[in-house]
Enzyme design. Sequence first.
Site, short mmCIF file in Angstrom:
data_model
loop_
_atom_site.label_atom_id
_atom_site.label_comp_id
_atom_site.label_asym_id
_atom_site.label_seq_id
_atom_site.Cartn_x
_atom_site.Cartn_y
_atom_site.Cartn_z
N GLU A 82 7.91 7.42 -9.39
CA GLU A 82 8.83 7.20 -8.60
C GLU A 82 10.07 6.39 -8.94
O GLU A 82 10.07 5.23 -9.73
CB GLU A 82 8.29 6.18 -7.38
N LYS A 266 2.89 -1.38 0.72
CA LYS A 266 3.06 -0.11 -0.08
C LYS A 266 3.99 -0.36 -1.09
O LYS A 266 3.65 0.11 -2.32
CB LYS A 266 3.52 1.18 0.63
N ASP A 282 -8.71 1.75 -12.59
CA ASP A 282 -8.91 2.54 -10.96
C ASP A 282 -8.06 2.03 -9.89
O ASP A 282 -8.48 0.90 -9.37
CB ASP A 282 -10.57 2.52 -10.75
N HIS A 382 18.13 2.27 -4.04
CA HIS A 382 17.16 3.29 -4.42
C HIS A 382 17.89 4.58 -4.62
O HIS A 382 17.47 5.50 -5.35
CB HIS A 382 15.88 3.37 -3.28
#
Length: 431
Positions: A82, A266, A282, A382
């Site tokens: 991203e 998030k 992980d 962004h």
Amino acid sequence: MAKSSRLPGFFRRTPQERRREVQAFADLTDEEIAALDSGGLTLEQADRMIENVIGLHALPLGIATNFQVNGRDRLVPMVIEEPSVVAGLSYAARLVREGGGFHATADPPEMIGQMQVLDLPDPAAARQRLLAAKEELLQLAHTADPVLMGLGGGSRDLMVRHIPSSPVGPMLVVHLAYDVRDAMGANAVNTAAEALAPRVETISGGRVGLRILTNLADRRLARAWGVVPKEALGLEGLSPDEGVQRILEAYAFAACDPYRAATHNKGIMNGVDAVALATGNDWRAIEAGAHAYAATRDRGGYGSLTTWERDADGNLIGSIELPIAAGIVGGATRVHPAARVALKILGVRTAAELAEVLASVGLAQNLAAIRALAMEGIQRGHMKLHARQVAMAAGATGDLVPRVAERLVAEGQVRLDRAQAILAELRGEAR
Ligand code: NAD
């Protein structure tokens, strides 16, 4: 002399120039640098890691700069697809650096293994018998991993929970707290829980069903906090006090609304996952732990993992607390050649130090996101970077990528169909 992670102009360099700077910072060998090409993983190595391998899947590896955690400068390797995450993190780390950097702590690396005990005629009495045998059970689990025992890890505590009703009736849940030292610890804890199960059956008179760690690793929390001087937030035509206020307002939204908190968290995990992935950890385990913790930490329901406040001088002060089950040994951390290099770049010597860095990264990534949202709006920050990806998706290559991206941003329409149309137009002009 201590090396500085403040590398002005790093983003303007070519990847080869950046490699040389990182090589000098982390004392990497030429071989280690070579491992950064396509992750340094061979098909044969990959074939030993998972099943049914047919190839290798590459992702970008970037470096976030400006980090200072507990007085030590660190370059932070991130693997992520991203755009704007690495840039945002570097920017936020610089803001916190101006306030003295991140201060971070980590709990001892204790994971919890769960044993589900079924078919109990008298669960309450079985619970008391298990608690009475606690020392014996802890000793038994302790010897399950002689390597960990030798390193000072092993059993720490045993708890027994009574679940009076479930779709299959009552059950007991035995929790084994196990110190896994510098490992993530899933295999180590699962092995210890398996070793304990027969004795738990004998003592309880029941049958052990599942024996598996919980990813809600709430005995292994990491915390970080940092200050941003208010002057650093006097941007975008806002006064420093207004800048701080905008961030507090954005935080308040997440603190009170689970729909916003999900996105807020998030954003935190954008950073945490990328570093976890880079270091061979992980990241799904850390994700699961973070969101479960956000939902169970207090009675208010799912909420923000971070807190933002104004200190007595009017500066912005932020903190984060979340479970971090990450290791520097075990799993893929030592198997994957690029993960080994990432750990060396980061320069962490223990799993606890890695957890401190990951918590700091989560806090910084959150600051980057809410600052951009509250003060610039997502469109400007962004979208500028996103536009490059959209341009490439439309088929642009070479210098057509920035040209298409610029047009998309200028028009305020960062969409694939517009990118295709602009690309066709520019190619037509070239002909
Ligand atoms: P591991 O078993 O590969 O390595 C841990 C072992 O390394 C220890 O048991 C110990 O014997 C040895 N060791 C050597 N030096 C050590 C040191 N300094 N500190 C600690 N241990 C040391 O790995 P692990 O960390 O037990 O398990 C991690 C893996 O388990 C990950 O790949 C994860 O994906 C996987 N996993 C996760 C889940 C889950 O999250 N629910 C479940 C099962 C498996």
